[in-house]
Design a protein around this motif. Structure first.
Motif, PDB file in Angstrom:
ATOM      1  N   TRP A  90       0.902  -1.173  -0.104  1.00  0.00           N
ATOM      2  CA  TRP A  90       0.154  -0.147  -0.151  1.00  0.00           C
ATOM      3  C   TRP A  90       0.940   1.256   0.233  1.00  0.00           C
ATOM      4  CZ3 TRP A  90      -5.529   0.162   0.994  1.00  0.00           C
ATOM      5  CH2 TRP A  90      -6.242  -1.057   0.974  1.00  0.00           C
ATOM      6  N   ARG A  91       0.400   2.299  -0.493  1.00  0.00           N
ATOM      7  CA  ARG A  91       1.225   3.458  -0.759  1.00  0.00           C
ATOM      8  C   ARG A  91       0.182   4.817  -0.219  1.00  0.00           C
ATOM      9  NH1 ARG A  91       6.261   2.594  -3.033  1.00  0.00           N
ATOM     10  NH2 ARG A  91       6.589   4.786  -2.476  1.00  0.00           N
ATOM     11  N   LEU A  92       0.956   5.656   0.562  1.00  0.00           N
ATOM     12  CA  LEU A  92       0.531   6.990   1.082  1.00  0.00           C
ATOM     13  C   LEU A  92       1.354   7.942   0.798  1.00  0.00           C
ATOM     14  CD1 LEU A  92      -1.985   8.535   2.266  1.00  0.00           C
ATOM     15  CD2 LEU A  92      -0.952   7.845   4.585  1.00  0.00           C
ATOM     16  N   GLY A  93       1.320   8.591  -0.298  1.00  0.00           N
ATOM     17  CA  GLY A  93       2.168   9.819  -0.772  1.00  0.00           C
ATOM     18  C   GLY A  93       3.496   8.893  -0.957  1.00  0.00           C
ATOM     19  N   GLU A  94       4.676   9.403  -0.500  1.00  0.00           N
ATOM     20  CA  GLU A  94       5.968   8.698  -0.847  1.00  0.00           C
ATOM     21  C   GLU A  94       6.314   7.586   0.130  1.00  0.00           C
ATOM     22  OE1 GLU A  94       9.219  11.663  -2.387  1.00  0.00           O
ATOM     23  OE2 GLU A  94       8.319  12.563  -0.532  1.00  0.00           O
ATOM     24  N   VAL A  95       5.449   7.099   1.128  1.00  0.00           N
ATOM     25  CA  VAL A  95       5.645   6.007   1.909  1.00  0.00           C
ATOM     26  C   VAL A  95       5.067   4.820   1.385  1.00  0.00           C
ATOM     27  CG1 VAL A  95       5.391   5.480   4.495  1.00  0.00           C
ATOM     28  CG2 VAL A  95       5.842   7.770   3.633  1.00  0.00           C
ATOM     29  N   ALA A  96       5.798   3.746   1.437  1.00  0.00           N
ATOM     30  CA  ALA A  96       5.167   2.294   0.914  1.00  0.00           C
ATOM     31  C   ALA A  96       4.933   1.553   2.519  1.00  0.00           C
ATOM     32  CB  ALA A  96       6.281   1.544   0.113  1.00  0.00           C
ATOM     33  N   PHE A  97       3.937   0.854   2.713  1.00  0.00           N
ATOM     34  CA  PHE A  97       3.504  -0.090   3.561  1.00  0.00           C
ATOM     35  C   PHE A  97       3.448  -1.368   2.941  1.00  0.00           C
ATOM     36  CE2 PHE A  97       1.816   4.359   4.291  1.00  0.00           C
ATOM     37  CZ  PHE A  97       1.910   4.364   5.723  1.00  0.00           C
ATOM     38  N   ASP A  98       4.301  -2.101   3.458  1.00  0.00           N
ATOM     39  CA  ASP A  98       4.381  -3.483   2.882  1.00  0.00           C
ATOM     40  C   ASP A  98       4.007  -4.461   3.799  1.00  0.00           C
ATOM     41  OD1 ASP A  98       5.275  -2.684   0.419  1.00  0.00           O
ATOM     42  OD2 ASP A  98       7.297  -2.995   0.935  1.00  0.00           O
ATOM     43  N   LEU A 136       4.418  -5.867   9.038  1.00  0.00           N
ATOM     44  CA  LEU A 136       4.361  -4.372   8.502  1.00  0.00           C
ATOM     45  C   LEU A 136       5.780  -4.125   8.223  1.00  0.00           C
ATOM     46  CD1 LEU A 136       2.817  -2.368   7.043  1.00  0.00           C
ATOM     47  CD2 LEU A 136       2.672  -1.460   9.625  1.00  0.00           C
ATOM     48  N   GLU A 137       6.035  -3.705   6.935  1.00  0.00           N
ATOM     49  CA  GLU A 137       7.413  -2.940   6.905  1.00  0.00           C
ATOM     50  C   GLU A 137       6.897  -1.429   6.145  1.00  0.00           C
ATOM     51  OE1 GLU A 137      11.117  -4.512   4.944  1.00  0.00           O
ATOM     52  OE2 GLU A 137      10.486  -3.060   3.259  1.00  0.00           O
ATOM     53  N   ILE A 138       7.497  -0.434   6.798  1.00  0.00           N
ATOM     54  CA  ILE A 138       7.084   0.985   6.322  1.00  0.00           C
ATOM     55  C   ILE A 138       8.420   1.406   5.810  1.00  0.00           C
ATOM     56  CG2 ILE A 138       6.410   3.351   7.027  1.00  0.00           C
ATOM     57  CD1 ILE A 138       4.877   1.884   9.382  1.00  0.00           C
ATOM     58  N   GLU A 139       8.396   1.998   4.571  1.00  0.00           N
ATOM     59  CA  GLU A 139       9.741   2.502   3.970  1.00  0.00           C
ATOM     60  C   GLU A 139       9.164   3.930   3.506  1.00  0.00           C
ATOM     61  OE1 GLU A 139      12.968   1.530   0.736  1.00  0.00           O
ATOM     62  OE2 GLU A 139      11.558  -0.112   1.329  1.00  0.00           O
ATOM     63  N   GLY A 140      10.044   4.799   3.695  1.00  0.00           N
ATOM     64  CA  GLY A 140       9.894   6.144   3.069  1.00  0.00           C
ATOM     65  C   GLY A 140      11.201   6.892   2.633  1.00  0.00           C
ATOM     66  N   ALA A 185       4.622   8.074   9.795  1.00  0.00           N
ATOM     67  CA  ALA A 185       3.825   7.105   9.174  1.00  0.00           C
ATOM     68  C   ALA A 185       3.533   5.977  10.293  1.00  0.00           C
ATOM     69  CB  ALA A 185       4.036   6.296   7.891  1.00  0.00           C
ATOM     70  N   ALA A 186       4.187   5.509  10.986  1.00  0.00           N
ATOM     71  CA  ALA A 186       4.146   4.722  12.066  1.00  0.00           C
ATOM     72  C   ALA A 186       3.271   5.212  13.283  1.00  0.00           C
ATOM     73  CB  ALA A 186       5.495   4.200  12.657  1.00  0.00           C
ATOM     74  N   ALA A 187       3.579   6.282  13.376  1.00  0.00           N
ATOM     75  CA  ALA A 187       2.488   7.174  14.384  1.00  0.00           C
ATOM     76  C   ALA A 187       1.154   7.299  13.851  1.00  0.00           C
ATOM     77  CB  ALA A 187       2.919   8.564  14.785  1.00  0.00           C
ATOM     78  N   LEU A 188       0.943   7.299  12.543  1.00  0.00           N
ATOM     79  CA  LEU A 188      -0.289   7.492  12.012  1.00  0.00           C
ATOM     80  C   LEU A 188      -0.957   6.043  12.356  1.00  0.00           C
ATOM     81  CD1 LEU A 188       0.094   9.111   8.695  1.00  0.00           C
ATOM     82  CD2 LEU A 188      -1.179  10.204  10.511  1.00  0.00           C
TER      83      LEU A 188
END
Length: 234
Positions: free
Chosen positions: A128-136, A147-151, A160-163
């Motif tokens: 999934w993507r939100l702006g420039e951040v990917a949520f895998d 979950l892996e969050i990459e930005g 993104a983690a806080a959201l």
């Protein structure tokens, strides 16, 4: 910068071509719940749950903590040089990546230039993507979905983690295990007439082995294979 005293133009690269990855992992998440939250935030599904396969190659000539990953991502294949500089931080991994058109030919080239295939791995990924951040959302054999969050930078990953109310970055067991194996070094593989058998981690093998929490790059049937410096090769 060029050496103007030479009849040839020589360029010296002052910038490291390897780029930092900014990512954090969160173990045993509620994937459906987080995806619902992402939808509410305006995120979109970049690609559905897809099987990814990868081959990991190593060689003593690579810098400490470095390995090469050849990955089939379904719609494309990539070749990546990865290096862990600090397994405890968000930006502790650097990489250079390019697309390849023939996965099997590239694997043969890597072996012929002296690299050893040490692992074959499979995992499912939904992005999934939100702006420039990917949520895998990654699912590996013998591990719960994480979950892996990459930005583009550390701040974007933490925001993104806080959201998603995921303030604690994962340090165990995956990150600490990777750090421990780095300190222990990697095995020596003499050159053979044919590529040596790689350690296998696949969903087909999962049913024949007892359940374990060993990270994907360190797991091996029977547990007899020596550890490596690339224990978690996402």
């Amino acid at each position: 910068m060029a050496d103007r005293t030479s009849p040839f133009t020589v360029y010296f690269w002052e910038k490291d071509p390897m780029e930092h990855e900014y990512e954090a992992k969160f173990l045993a998440v509620d994937a459906a719940g987080l995806q619902a939250e992402l939808t509410a935030l305006g995120a979109v599904q970049a690609f559905p749950r897809t099987l990814l396969t990868r081959k990991i190659f190593e060689n003593d000539s690579l810098d400490g903590g470095a390995w090469i990953r050849l990955r089939d991502e379904g719609t494309r294949s990539t070749l990546t040089l990865k290096q862990v500089t600090d397994a405890t931080t968000i930006d502790g991994t650097k990489e250079i990546e390019t697309e390849v058109s023939d996965l099997h030919a590239m694997a043969d080239i890597l072996w012929r230039v002296g690299l050893t295939e040490v692992r074959y791995q499979e995992n499912y990924r939904e992005e999934w993507r939100l702006g420039e951040v990917a949520f895998d959302f990654d699912t590996w054999p013998d591990l719960p979905t994480f979950l892996e969050i990459e930005g583009p930078d550390e701040a974007s990953v933490r925001q993104a983690a806080a959201l998603l109310n995921q303030p604690r970055l994962l340090r165990s067991p995956l990150r600490q295990r990777r750090r421990d194996l780095q300190e222990r070094g990697r095995p020596q593989h003499p050159r053979r007439a044919h590529p040596p058998p790689a350690r296998l981690l696949s969903f087909g093998e999962q049913e024949g082995r007892s359940r374990t929490t060993t990270p994907p790059c360190t797991a091996s049937p029977g547990g007899s294979a020596p550890p490596s410096r690339a224990p978690f090769c996402t």
